[in-house]
Scaffold this motif. Structure first.
Motif, PDB file in Angstrom:
ATOM      1  N   UNK A  65       0.836  -1.207   0.000  1.00 24.72           N
ATOM      2  CA  UNK A  65       0.000   0.000   0.000  1.00 24.72           C
ATOM      3  C   UNK A  65       0.867   1.252   0.000  1.00 24.72           C
ATOM      4  N   UNK A  66       1.948   1.256   0.811  1.00 24.93           N
ATOM      5  CA  UNK A  66       2.825   2.421   0.906  1.00 24.93           C
ATOM      6  C   UNK A  66       3.525   2.699  -0.423  1.00 24.93           C
ATOM      7  N   UNK A  67       4.048   1.632  -1.049  1.00 25.41           N
ATOM      8  CA  UNK A  67       4.749   1.799  -2.331  1.00 25.41           C
ATOM      9  C   UNK A  67       3.797   2.299  -3.406  1.00 25.41           C
ATOM     10  N   UNK A  68       2.604   1.724  -3.481  1.00 21.89           N
ATOM     11  CA  UNK A  68       1.645   2.138  -4.502  1.00 21.89           C
ATOM     12  C   UNK A  68       1.153   3.562  -4.257  1.00 21.89           C
ATOM     13  N   UNK A  69       1.023   3.924  -2.980  1.00 25.68           N
ATOM     14  CA  UNK A  69       0.616   5.309  -2.686  1.00 25.68           C
ATOM     15  C   UNK A  69       1.677   6.300  -3.156  1.00 25.68           C
ATOM     16  N   UNK A  70       2.959   5.979  -2.871  1.00 26.69           N
ATOM     17  CA  UNK A  70       4.034   6.863  -3.323  1.00 26.69           C
ATOM     18  C   UNK A  70       4.091   6.930  -4.850  1.00 26.69           C
ATOM     19  N   UNK A  71       3.834   5.807  -5.508  1.00 22.43           N
ATOM     20  CA  UNK A  71       3.871   5.776  -6.974  1.00 22.43           C
ATOM     21  C   UNK A  71       2.750   6.604  -7.582  1.00 22.43           C
ATOM     22  N   UNK A  72       1.567   6.516  -6.987  1.00 25.51           N
ATOM     23  CA  UNK A  72       0.392   7.189  -7.545  1.00 25.51           C
ATOM     24  C   UNK A  72       0.021   8.443  -6.743  1.00 25.51           C
ATOM     25  N   UNK A  73       0.974   8.995  -6.012  1.00 27.68           N
ATOM     26  CA  UNK A  73       0.669  10.115  -5.120  1.00 27.68           C
ATOM     27  C   UNK A  73       0.058  11.305  -5.858  1.00 27.68           C
ATOM     28  N   UNK A  74       0.616  11.650  -7.004  1.00 26.34           N
ATOM     29  CA  UNK A  74       0.105  12.798  -7.765  1.00 26.34           C
ATOM     30  C   UNK A  74      -1.324  12.553  -8.219  1.00 26.34           C
ATOM     31  N   UNK A  75      -1.578  11.364  -8.753  1.00 29.83           N
ATOM     32  CA  UNK A  75      -2.919  11.046  -9.232  1.00 29.83           C
ATOM     33  C   UNK A  75      -3.919  10.977  -8.082  1.00 29.83           C
ATOM     34  N   UNK A  77      -3.741  12.635  -5.271  1.00 28.40           N
ATOM     35  CA  UNK A  77      -4.019  13.999  -4.815  1.00 28.40           C
ATOM     36  C   UNK A  77      -5.038  14.687  -5.715  1.00 28.40           C
ATOM     37  N   UNK A  78      -4.861  14.528  -7.012  1.00 27.37           N
ATOM     38  CA  UNK A  78      -5.811  15.133  -7.952  1.00 27.37           C
ATOM     39  C   UNK A  78      -7.200  14.506  -7.797  1.00 27.37           C
ATOM     40  N   UNK A  79      -7.217  13.185  -7.616  1.00 23.26           N
ATOM     41  CA  UNK A  79      -8.501  12.500  -7.463  1.00 23.26           C
ATOM     42  C   UNK A  79      -9.199  12.947  -6.181  1.00 23.26           C
ATOM     43  N   UNK A  80      -8.403  13.106  -5.080  1.00 23.81           N
ATOM     44  CA  UNK A  80      -8.995  13.525  -3.808  1.00 23.81           C
ATOM     45  C   UNK A  80      -9.646  14.893  -3.927  1.00 23.81           C
ATOM     46  N   UNK A  81      -8.999  15.790  -4.677  1.00 29.88           N
ATOM     47  CA  UNK A  81      -9.577  17.119  -4.863  1.00 29.88           C
ATOM     48  C   UNK A  81     -10.855  17.066  -5.684  1.00 29.88           C
TER      49      UNK A  81
END
Length: 283
Positions: A65-75, A77-81
């Protein structure tokens, strides 16, 4: 060489779906190798092996979960907004998942049980063989019917159950148990003269483990901080609604011998009752 590595890295980050699948496959293979090494060639897993297997699975899950979050962090963040307007709906829809996570935190903080413990949740009894962030897995034990053997069934309990039902830890039952025996006598006879000899016979059946039982009973009392009934046999009589008498016998004995001693004590009582009251007795 460095240019080739840079090209590979750039390719992987440009194709994140492929990179994600590759990460999951590699981590899954590593987890499989570690689990296989922990399990070894034994037919039955020990509590230590179950603990390390559970820790490995939980650790690999958190790492993934941590690795995938770091990999997709930008996406992310945009999705959360973009989903702020429907955040409340998402929380409601994922209520059960949130309860499972918080139930796992509650279990860890209270230390109500660990892998290998015998627990009761609602009307489900069993030995804990695995727990993670979402659920707890137990091997069912037939404690409800006064038995102490595994049924062969596996139950998966969502951690949200820990907020609904009290968790009872029966871990000391793995070695010794307060076993209750009830014998119904349909005729209203004076049964008390039978009890001294019956207690002597029970003591005879228990003489090979009674000293260990006394010490173990003392350990349980010290750990629980309460005065328990003790390791000696207890007998009392109650009356039923239709005039029958119920003889209640309680013994403190090794769990694996409870059913054997149950049969012997019932046999001793029936023989004594027949000798005392003759062929007209019905027990």
């Amino acid at each position: 060489m460095a240019d080739n590595i840079a090209l590979v890295i750039d390719f992987l980050f440009e194709h994140k779906l492929f990179f994600t699948a590759l990460i999951i496959v590699i981590i899954s293979l590593i987890k499989h190798v570690i689990i296989t090494a922990i399990r070894g060639d034994v037919a039955f897993l020990s509590d230590v092996q179950r603990k390390w297997m559970s820790r490995t699975k939980n650790g690999v899950f958190v790492l993934t979960i941590l690795i995938l979050f770091l990999l997709w962090q930008t996406e992310v963040s945009k999705f959360a907004l973009s989903v702020t307007a429907i955040a409340i709906a998402l929380v409601i829809a994922s209520k059960e998942i949130i309860l499972c996570f918080t139930g796992s935190i509650q279990r860890a903080s209270s230390r109500s049980f660990v892998i290998g413990d015998w627990i009761e949740v609602g009307n489900i009894y069993g030995q804990v063989i695995e727990h993670n962030l979402m659920a707890t897995v137990i091997q069912e034990i037939d404690l409800q019917n006064g038995q102490y053997h595994f049924t062969g069934k596996t139950a998966t309990l969502p951690n949200s159950m820990f907020f609904t039902y009290a968790v009872k830890n029966h871990n000391f039952l793995k070695r010794y148990v307060y076993h209750h025996i009830t014998i119904t006598v349909t005729k209203f006879d004076n049964l008390y003269p039978l009890f001294p000899a019956l207690i002597e016979q029970i003591d005879h059946h228990c003489e090979d483990f009674i000293e260990v039982a006394k010490r173990y009973n003392g350990v349980i009392e010290k750990h629980a901080g309460v005065d328990l009934p003790g390791s000696e046999p207890h007998i009392h009589v109650t009356s039923g609604a239709t005039g029958e008498q119920n003889v209640h016998i309680m013994i403190f004995c090794p769990t694996e011998r409870a059913i054997e001693l149950d049969a012997l004590i019932r046999q001793d009582f029936m023989q004594a009752y027949h000798q005392q009251f003759g062929t007209q007795a019905h027990a």
